[in-house]
Design a protein around this motif. Sequence first.
Motif, PDB file in Angstrom:
ATOM      1  N   ALA A  30      53.972  31.469  29.693  1.00 15.15           N
ATOM      2  CA  ALA A  30      53.271  30.801  30.798  1.00 15.15           C
ATOM      3  C   ALA A  30      53.638  31.412  32.150  1.00 15.15           C
ATOM      4  N   VAL A  31      54.885  31.855  32.284  1.00 17.72           N
ATOM      5  CA  VAL A  31      55.320  32.419  33.569  1.00 17.72           C
ATOM      6  C   VAL A  31      54.627  33.758  33.809  1.00 17.72           C
ATOM      7  N   LEU A  32      54.612  34.581  32.754  1.00 16.02           N
ATOM      8  CA  LEU A  32      53.940  35.880  32.866  1.00 16.02           C
ATOM      9  C   LEU A  32      52.435  35.678  33.096  1.00 16.02           C
ATOM     10  N   ALA A  33      51.872  34.682  32.417  1.00 22.74           N
ATOM     11  CA  ALA A  33      50.435  34.416  32.579  1.00 22.74           C
ATOM     12  C   ALA A  33      50.120  34.089  34.036  1.00 22.74           C
ATOM     13  N   LEU A  34      50.963  33.291  34.656  1.00 26.98           N
ATOM     14  CA  LEU A  34      50.723  32.928  36.056  1.00 26.98           C
ATOM     15  C   LEU A  34      50.798  34.171  36.936  1.00 26.98           C
ATOM     16  N   ARG A  35      51.768  35.042  36.633  1.00 28.28           N
ATOM     17  CA  ARG A  35      51.895  36.278  37.409  1.00 28.28           C
ATOM     18  C   ARG A  35      50.641  37.159  37.217  1.00 28.28           C
ATOM     19  N   GLN A  36      50.160  37.222  35.979  1.00 33.34           N
ATOM     20  CA  GLN A  36      48.970  38.046  35.716  1.00 33.34           C
ATOM     21  C   GLN A  36      47.742  37.452  36.413  1.00 33.34           C
ATOM     22  N   TRP A  37      47.665  36.134  36.405  1.00 30.89           N
ATOM     23  CA  TRP A  37      46.535  35.472  37.069  1.00 30.89           C
ATOM     24  C   TRP A  37      46.573  35.763  38.573  1.00 30.89           C
ATOM     25  N   GLU A  38      47.770  35.742  39.135  1.00 30.29           N
ATOM     26  CA  GLU A  38      47.894  36.053  40.567  1.00 30.29           C
ATOM     27  C   GLU A  38      47.484  37.507  40.838  1.00 30.29           C
ATOM     28  N   GLY A  39      47.855  38.397  39.915  1.00 28.73           N
ATOM     29  CA  GLY A  39      47.452  39.802  40.054  1.00 28.73           C
ATOM     30  C   GLY A  39      45.934  39.933  40.014  1.00 28.73           C
ATOM     31  N   TYR A  40      45.315  39.152  39.148  1.00 27.84           N
ATOM     32  CA  TYR A  40      43.851  39.175  39.002  1.00 27.84           C
ATOM     33  C   TYR A  40      43.178  38.667  40.282  1.00 27.84           C
ATOM     34  N   THR A  41      43.650  37.531  40.797  1.00 27.96           N
ATOM     35  CA  THR A  41      43.007  36.964  41.993  1.00 27.96           C
ATOM     36  C   THR A  41      43.271  37.867  43.209  1.00 27.96           C
ATOM     37  N   THR A  42      44.443  38.488  43.227  1.00 23.76           N
ATOM     38  CA  THR A  42      44.749  39.406  44.331  1.00 23.76           C
ATOM     39  C   THR A  42      43.812  40.610  44.280  1.00 23.76           C
ATOM     40  N   ALA A  43      43.538  41.102  43.082  1.00 25.01           N
ATOM     41  CA  ALA A  43      42.618  42.250  42.957  1.00 25.01           C
ATOM     42  C   ALA A  43      41.233  41.866  43.472  1.00 25.01           C
ATOM     43  N   LEU A  44      40.771  40.655  43.143  1.00 26.27           N
ATOM     44  CA  LEU A  44      39.467  40.221  43.661  1.00 26.27           C
ATOM     45  C   LEU A  44      39.491  40.204  45.191  1.00 26.27           C
ATOM     46  N   ALA A  45      40.550  39.606  45.736  1.00 25.76           N
ATOM     47  CA  ALA A  45      40.640  39.467  47.195  1.00 25.76           C
ATOM     48  C   ALA A  45      40.713  40.836  47.875  1.00 25.76           C
ATOM     49  N   ARG A  46      41.485  41.722  47.267  1.00 25.92           N
ATOM     50  CA  ARG A  46      41.654  43.055  47.851  1.00 25.92           C
ATOM     51  C   ARG A  46      40.321  43.815  47.902  1.00 25.92           C
TER      52      ARG A  46
END
Length: 258
Positions: A30-46
Motif C-alpha cells: 500500500a505504501v509503494l502504491a501510494l508513491r506510484q499514484w503520486e508519481g502518476y498524478t505528478t506526471a499528469l500535472a507536469r
Amino acid sequence: MPSRKALVRQPSSRLDEGLVTHLERSPVDAVLALRQWEGYTTALARHGWETIEVAPADECPDGVFVEDTVVMFRNVALISRPGAAVRRPETAAVEEELARLGCSVNWVWEPGTLDGGDVLKVGDTVYVGQGGRTNAAGVAQVRAAFEPLGARVVAAPVSSVLHLKSAVTALPDGTVIGYQPLVDVPTVFPRFLPVPEPSGAHVVLLGGARLLMAASAPKTAELLAGYGYEPVPVEIGEFEKLEGCVTCLSVRLRDLYV
Ligand SMILES: NC(=O)NCCC[C@H](N)C(=O)O
C-alpha cells in the motif's frame, strides 16, 4: 471548450483487497502504491493537466481505478453501473464532482452494466467492449446517451482481459494499438498496430506526441518512439497486480463547457 483537467482518486488503504479476475492474486504494497499514484498524478500535472481529486472512498478497495465510474463524451458524463456490484458505491462522489464541474450527467440503469474501462473513444467513434463487466444493455445505453450527440458506437467483444482498454487504446492519430494475443477481433478497428507487450497496449494521450505509459513496457515505448512519439513512463506495478493500467487511474476532461 478545450479543457485539461483530470479526475483522480487516492488509493484506498484496502487496495490489497481489490478485485482480480484474470491474474493470480499477489500482495500489494500500500505504501509503494501510494508513491506510484503520486508519481502518476505528478506526471499528469507536469504535462499540463490540472488534477482534481474525487473525495476518497476508503471503503472501496478499487476506488483508485476512477476511470471505471464514468464515460465522458463532450460535456456529458455517463455515470457507469459497474459490472462488479461491489464497485457500485464508487460512483456517487464522481457524479457529485462532475456535476460541480458543470457536466451534464446521465446514468446507466439496471439491467445495464458498464465499466468505463470498456470504452475507447477515437474521435467520434466510441468502441464499447462487451465482456465480463459490460453487458448488451450497457452498450445500448451508451448508444442512447451519445449517438444523439454525434457519436458512432461500435461494440467489440472482450474475453481474455478485464476491459476493452486492457487490450487496446489509441494513438493520437487514431491508430488502435494492442497486444494481439489479447485482442478478440482486431479487424473491428480500421487501423490496428500490434505492440510487443501486454502493458504496451495502454497509452494516455498527454497532448502533442506525449504518451503516458507503464514503465513495464519498454519495448513498446521504443517502438512508439521510433514513430516519433514521446513516451512518458510511470511505475504502476502495484496497480498492475490488480489488473489496473495507466488509463484506469484518471478520467481526462477535455471538453468541459464552462
Ligand atoms: N479501467 C481499468 O482498467 N480498471 C481496472 C480495474 C481493476 C480492478 N481491480 C477491478 O477488477 O475492477
